[in-house]
Design a protein around this motif. Structure first.
Motif, mmCIF file in Angstrom:
data_model
loop_
_atom_site.group_PDB
_atom_site.id
_atom_site.type_symbol
_atom_site.label_atom_id
_atom_site.label_comp_id
_atom_site.label_asym_id
_atom_site.label_seq_id
_atom_site.Cartn_x
_atom_site.Cartn_y
_atom_site.Cartn_z
ATOM 1 N N GLN A 132 0.828 -1.206 0.000
ATOM 2 C CA GLN A 132 0.000 0.000 0.000
ATOM 3 C C GLN A 132 0.864 1.258 0.000
ATOM 4 O O GLN A 132 1.681 1.462 0.900
ATOM 5 N N ASN A 133 0.659 2.119 -1.005
ATOM 6 C CA ASN A 133 1.384 3.384 -1.086
ATOM 7 C C ASN A 133 0.609 4.537 -0.463
ATOM 8 O O ASN A 133 1.198 5.543 -0.074
ATOM 9 N N ASP A 134 -0.708 4.414 -0.397
ATOM 10 C CA ASP A 134 -1.524 5.487 0.178
ATOM 11 C C ASP A 134 -1.432 5.482 1.704
ATOM 12 O O ASP A 134 -0.891 4.546 2.302
ATOM 13 N N GLU A 135 -1.978 6.529 2.317
ATOM 14 C CA GLU A 135 -2.058 6.556 3.775
ATOM 15 C C GLU A 135 -2.898 5.379 4.270
ATOM 16 O O GLU A 135 -3.933 5.057 3.677
ATOM 17 N N ILE A 136 -2.461 4.775 5.364
ATOM 18 C CA ILE A 136 -3.215 3.672 5.959
ATOM 19 C C ILE A 136 -3.789 4.151 7.289
ATOM 20 O O ILE A 136 -3.062 4.617 8.172
ATOM 21 N N TYR A 137 -5.096 4.026 7.420
ATOM 22 C CA TYR A 137 -5.798 4.385 8.655
ATOM 23 C C TYR A 137 -5.925 3.111 9.484
ATOM 24 O O TYR A 137 -6.336 2.069 8.985
ATOM 25 N N TYR A 138 -5.590 3.225 10.778
ATOM 26 C CA TYR A 138 -5.463 2.022 11.613
ATOM 27 C C TYR A 138 -6.553 1.971 12.667
ATOM 28 O O TYR A 138 -6.740 2.916 13.437
ATOM 29 N N GLY A 139 -7.261 0.831 12.709
ATOM 30 C CA GLY A 139 -8.327 0.634 13.686
ATOM 31 C C GLY A 139 -8.040 -0.478 14.667
ATOM 32 O O GLY A 139 -8.956 -1.080 15.209
ATOM 33 N N GLY A 140 -6.753 -0.782 14.917
ATOM 34 C CA GLY A 140 -6.402 -1.863 15.819
ATOM 35 C C GLY A 140 -6.082 -3.129 15.052
ATOM 36 O O GLY A 140 -6.088 -3.146 13.817
#
Length: 373
Positions: A132-140
């Protein structure tokens, strides 16, 4: 003496002058006291706030040291850190770091320098994260998203999520980290600090089922548990016609009782209901049943799951607890206790996406179900 008006007037005037001087001095004294209190209040910080200040000072170098010590304690020099990627919240602020490993695998560490999850193999999570090159949003643990316009996308399952659901998931992780920050002081995360690790694992292996459409992880995990019983404890638990390579047959049998029809998110009480239905269907409810309980990051939960593992029994772990967003179930086939300054607890889990041995922190364990018998 005869009454003297002038004398009394003079005396009254003296008293008033003295009173003005006393009041002026008192005001000056009171002002000094107030200033002194303000200065002292700026330097005196409650114990909990000291903790927060210390936690806020954790640098990326210290977090990287923790990643390295985590690897070394378990794999020696067999794995190296290739690079890291920042994981963010809904506002784009960094809330965790994902370290990519060579030859494969990853470690995710939050801003408290606590390991959230890790794997030392080429898992579905690793492949999704590393590509993944895009921003990664993390939910746990096992919850990663990208965002396009107002829509979030689960990068493992490719499931589209509404903004509110994804943001709630991310906030849930952020809140867990915030509460953890208040609980304890900073440990020494230096890479050279040695860890003491105790690991307990099931004999045999879990089936690596990946028949999971995004919302039926509760049914998938339950099927993996049942197949462990067939493979290692009692072959009668699952009939031969439901022993398939993908697990689809068995999963679809129990799915309506666990995830509903059409399928939706589940909690452990749904898993128990589905398993007990299955035991009645199979005609073995006099021998087997299922129970569930709440859990958390503590010695009591660790000892309870360790007892199951030592009795050759897996456990189905719920690592989020909210029926409207990203509940996820995994199957615990081992537990680990690490002392590295503080004490940390992990489960070794099958992720329901085709991989085992995913390490997940007990901090994200909400409930767990298990089979009795």
């Amino acid at each position: 003496r005869p009454y003297n008006v002038k004398s009394y007037a003079f005396l009254f005037m003296c008293i008033k002058i003295l009173e003005v001087k006393i009041m002026n001095n008192f005001r000056k004294l009171l002002s000094c006291i107030i200033v002194l209190c303000l200065v002292l209040s700026a330097t005196i910080v409650p114990a909990g706030a000291v903790n927060l200040q210390k936690q806020a000072e954790i640098s990326i170098a210290e977090i990287s040291d923790r990643a390295q010590s985590f690897i070394t304690a378990r794999k020696g020099n067999a794995f190296n850190i290739e690079r890291y990627k920042e994981l963010v919240d809904e506002y784009g602020s960094v809330i965790a770091y994902c370290y990519f490993l060579e030859p494969a695998g990853y470690i995710i560490i939050d801003t408290n320098a606590e390991v959230t999850e890790a794997a030392f193999e080429n898992t579905a999570s690793y492949r999704a994260l590393v590509s993944q090159n895009d921003e990664i949003y993390y939910g746990g643990p096992l919850n990663y998203f990208t965002k396009e316009s107002q829509e979030y996308n689960d990068i493992v399952t490719n499931e589209k999520m509404q903004k509110d659901a994804a943001v709630e998931c991310i906030k849930n992780f952020d809140e867990t980290v915030r509460l953890a920050k208040q609980e304890k002081a900073v440990s020494n995360f230096a890479a050279e600090t040695r860890s003491t690790i105790t690991t307990n694992k099931l004999p045999g292996t879990l089936r690596k089922y990946s028949y999971n459409t995004g919302v039926i992880c509760g049914s998938t995990a339950a099927a993996i548990m049942l197949m462990y019983y067939r493979d290692n404890i009692d072959s009668w638990v699952v009939p031969s016609w439901h022993d398939t390579a993908t697990g689809e047959s068995l999963i679809e049998l129990i799915r309506p009782q666990i995830n509903g029809d059409p399928p939706q998110g589940a909690v452990c009480s749904d898993v128990v209901r589905g398993l007990n239905y299955y035991f009645r269907w199979r005609g073995i409810s006099n021998k087997y049943s299922s129970k569930w309980t709440s859990g958390g990051v503590n010695e009591t939960t660790y000892n309870a799951i360790k007892s199951l593992i030592n009795s050759k029994r897996p456990a189905e772990i719920l690592i989020n607890q909210h029926p409207t967003y990203k509940n996820h179930f995994v199957v615990a086939h081992g537990v680990e206790k690490e002392i590295h300054g503080s004490t940390y607890y992990f489960v070794y889990a099958g992720d329901g996406w085709g991989s085992n041995d995913i390490l997940i922190s007990f901090r994200y364990l909400r409930q767990y179900a298990y089979i009795v018998g």
